[in-house]
Design a protein around this motif. Sequence first.
Motif, PDB file in Angstrom:
ATOM      1  N   PRO A  15       0.736  -1.102  -0.073  1.00 51.29           N
ATOM      2  CA  PRO A  15       0.056   0.064   0.042  1.00 51.29           C
ATOM      3  C   PRO A  15       0.887   1.265  -0.154  1.00 51.29           C
ATOM      4  O   PRO A  15       2.057   1.265   0.516  1.00 51.29           O
ATOM      5  CB  PRO A  15      -0.880  -0.056   1.172  1.00 51.29           C
ATOM      6  N   THR A  16       0.285   2.283  -0.688  1.00 51.45           N
ATOM      7  CA  THR A  16       1.266   3.383  -0.596  1.00 51.45           C
ATOM      8  C   THR A  16       1.432   3.911   0.602  1.00 51.45           C
ATOM      9  O   THR A  16       2.497   4.920   0.824  1.00 51.45           O
ATOM     10  CB  THR A  16       0.319   4.608  -1.514  1.00 51.45           C
ATOM     11  N   ALA A  17       0.745   3.782   1.817  1.00 45.44           N
ATOM     12  CA  ALA A  17       1.148   4.274   3.004  1.00 45.44           C
ATOM     13  C   ALA A  17       2.379   3.646   3.651  1.00 45.44           C
ATOM     14  O   ALA A  17       2.965   4.042   4.809  1.00 45.44           O
ATOM     15  CB  ALA A  17      -0.108   4.023   3.896  1.00 45.44           C
ATOM     16  N   ARG A  67      -2.779  -5.958  -6.419  1.00 47.56           N
ATOM     17  CA  ARG A  67      -1.828  -4.924  -6.797  1.00 47.56           C
ATOM     18  C   ARG A  67      -0.728  -5.253  -7.736  1.00 47.56           C
ATOM     19  O   ARG A  67      -0.291  -4.391  -8.480  1.00 47.56           O
ATOM     20  CB  ARG A  67      -1.316  -4.407  -5.401  1.00 47.56           C
ATOM     21  N   TRP A  68      -0.265  -6.396  -7.494  1.00 47.50           N
ATOM     22  CA  TRP A  68       0.473  -7.078  -8.257  1.00 47.50           C
ATOM     23  C   TRP A  68       0.159  -7.190  -9.762  1.00 47.50           C
ATOM     24  O   TRP A  68       0.963  -6.842 -10.894  1.00 47.50           O
ATOM     25  CB  TRP A  68       1.257  -8.417  -7.895  1.00 47.50           C
ATOM     26  N   LYS A 109      -3.917  -3.120   6.687  1.00 46.48           N
ATOM     27  CA  LYS A 109      -4.856  -4.087   6.712  1.00 46.48           C
ATOM     28  C   LYS A 109      -5.154  -4.555   5.343  1.00 46.48           C
ATOM     29  O   LYS A 109      -5.100  -3.592   4.483  1.00 46.48           O
ATOM     30  CB  LYS A 109      -6.049  -3.617   7.549  1.00 46.48           C
ATOM     31  N   GLY A 110      -5.098  -5.799   5.262  1.00 43.70           N
ATOM     32  CA  GLY A 110      -5.407  -6.230   3.796  1.00 43.70           C
ATOM     33  C   GLY A 110      -5.282  -7.914   3.754  1.00 43.70           C
ATOM     34  O   GLY A 110      -5.082  -8.424   4.710  1.00 43.70           O
ATOM     35  N   THR A 111      -5.626  -8.243   2.699  1.00 42.08           N
ATOM     36  CA  THR A 111      -5.410  -9.685   2.236  1.00 42.08           C
ATOM     37  C   THR A 111      -4.471  -9.976   1.309  1.00 42.08           C
ATOM     38  O   THR A 111      -4.011  -9.329   0.636  1.00 42.08           O
ATOM     39  CB  THR A 111      -6.725 -10.238   1.959  1.00 42.08           C
ATOM     40  N   VAL A 112      -4.187 -11.547   1.173  1.00 41.86           N
ATOM     41  CA  VAL A 112      -3.333 -11.728   0.244  1.00 41.86           C
ATOM     42  C   VAL A 112      -3.927 -11.558  -1.258  1.00 41.86           C
ATOM     43  O   VAL A 112      -3.092 -11.357  -1.994  1.00 41.86           O
ATOM     44  CB  VAL A 112      -3.078 -13.296   0.431  1.00 41.86           C
ATOM     45  N   GLU A 113      -5.181 -11.473  -1.268  1.00 42.08           N
ATOM     46  CA  GLU A 113      -5.735 -11.241  -2.475  1.00 42.08           C
ATOM     47  C   GLU A 113      -5.719  -9.765  -2.957  1.00 42.08           C
ATOM     48  O   GLU A 113      -5.390  -9.462  -4.011  1.00 42.08           O
ATOM     49  CB  GLU A 113      -7.458 -11.444  -2.466  1.00 42.08           C
TER      50      GLU A 113
END
Length: 93
Positions: free
Chosen positions: A59-61, A84-85, A75-79
């Motif tokens: 994430p950009t942060a 993003r990839w 916060k986030g998931t593998v998905e």
Amino acid sequence: MTARLLMNDRPITLRETDRLRDAAEIILTHHFRNVPVIDAEGRYLGVISSNRLLASILPTAAPRDEGVADLSFVKGTVEDLRERWKEAEDLPV
């Protein structure tokens, strides 16, 4: 002993037209941290690093300049990383 004995005279490189997915394949296959990037005439332009690949999906942060020590605030998931990839893998090195 000379530098010629220690150096590889045919290093693995990327072209400036190659994509991040090409860099990821080389870095992961050969366990490299950095890969030189060259132009069409074979002139050195710089390097692409494993940290740059990681930065392309974070994430950009997330802090990027000094490495990633702690991402517990993200916060986030593998998905989310996969998405993003998918967005980043076609970017030029």
